[in-house]
Structures are given as structure tokens and as C-alpha cells.
Design an enzyme around this catalytic site. Structure first.
Site, mmCIF file in Angstrom:
data_model
loop_
_atom_site.group_PDB
_atom_site.id
_atom_site.type_symbol
_atom_site.label_atom_id
_atom_site.label_comp_id
_atom_site.label_asym_id
_atom_site.label_seq_id
_atom_site.Cartn_x
_atom_site.Cartn_y
_atom_site.Cartn_z
ATOM 1 C CG ASN A 42 -33.582 27.670 -63.712
ATOM 2 O OD1 ASN A 42 -33.951 26.571 -63.337
ATOM 3 N ND2 ASN A 42 -33.930 28.173 -64.887
ATOM 4 C CD GLU A 44 -36.478 31.762 -66.651
ATOM 5 O OE1 GLU A 44 -35.719 31.092 -67.347
ATOM 6 O OE2 GLU A 44 -37.660 32.034 -67.008
ATOM 7 C CB CYS A 53 -27.609 30.208 -62.248
ATOM 8 S SG CYS A 53 -27.359 31.266 -63.677
ATOM 9 C CD GLU A 55 -25.431 26.019 -62.406
ATOM 10 O OE1 GLU A 55 -25.174 25.440 -63.472
ATOM 11 O OE2 GLU A 55 -26.278 26.936 -62.323
ATOM 12 C CB CYS A 86 -23.561 30.728 -66.778
ATOM 13 S SG CYS A 86 -23.784 31.487 -65.160
#
Length: 134
Positions: A42, A44, A53, A55, A86
Site C-alpha cells: 500500500n 498512502e 492498496c 493488491e 477491500c
């Protein structure tokens, strides 16, 4: 390679995460049908909606390398239970992973859950519903 071996790659990717705001580091690893492995973490941003994210980072790396078929996936984070992608990641993953693709969900405490893509997104919005086969 089995999904437990794939977890090693996800753990290494997690260590490279950039999460100064949430401090929630996530790693993902994708095994492709040709045996290649792609990882993601991830990333940010101060404008939180611009974060990405682990994934999806792994999927984008896979696609950038010319691969299109996920054979297995592992995701790991330091969470109270095995972490799960998510909703947005589930949808992106379903674009490249068949319903029966194995998924290993894990945390740093050793909790593991093995499921398949259709468990994560039982009513996926599939590409085949809208695009003729190439």
C-alpha cells in the site's frame, strides 16, 4: 509454488509499504499462471483518496509486465485477524482471477484463511459480461 510460499513474497512487500498516516502496512503477492510472481504494497498520500492498496499495486505491476492471469494470491497485514482485500481490490482482482483461484489471507500473528476468489466476491462484475472474447 503454494500459497504459503507466496506469503513470503507478500511479507517482503509489506515491509516496503508507505503508510505514514495509517501506519497500516499491507503486502500482497500474485502468482501468475506462468509461475511469475508480482508483489505490491500500500502507498498512502496526504490526499487519502489518492492512496493505493497493496493488491491493486500488485495487479498493476502484473499487467505492466504483460501478464493477465492470476493463479494465486496472498495478502498480509498486522491486523487482529487474517486481512481481506477491500471491495475495490476484490473487483480489480476478479478481472484477472477466475472464481476458483486460491487466496491466502494472513496476519503477522499466524492467522491464516484460505479461500477462493468467489468467496471474496460472489457476484463479481466480470469482464466477460461486457466484452466479447478476444
Amino acid at each position: 509454488m503454494d500459497v504459503e510460499e507466496l506469503l513470503t513474497h507478500a511479507l517482503a512487500a509489506r515491509e516496503r509499504a508507505y503508510a505514514p498516516y495509517s501506519r497500516f502496512l499491507v503486502g500482497a503477492a500474485i502468482l501468475c499462471d506462468d509461475g511469475s510472481v508480482f508483489t505490491g504494497c500500500n502507498v498512502e498520500n496526504a490526499s487519502y483518496g489518492l492512496s493505493n492498496c497493496a493488491e491493486r499495486s500488485a495487479v498493476f505491476e502484473m499487467v505492466n509486465s504483460g501478464r493477465r492471469k492470476i493463479a494465486a494470491l496472498a495478502v498480509v497485514a498486522d491486523a487482529p485477524r487474517a486481512i481481506s482485500p477491500c471491495g475495490a481490490c476484490r473487483q480489480v482482482l476478479s478481472e484477472f482471477a477466475a472464481a476458483d483461484v486460491p487466496v491466502l489471507l494472513a496476519n503477522l500473528s499466524g492467522d491464516r484463511k484460505i479461500c477462493v476468489m468467489s468467496d471474496l466476491l460472489p457476484y463479481a462484475f466480470y469482464r466477460e459480461d461486457f466484452v466479447e472474447h478476444e
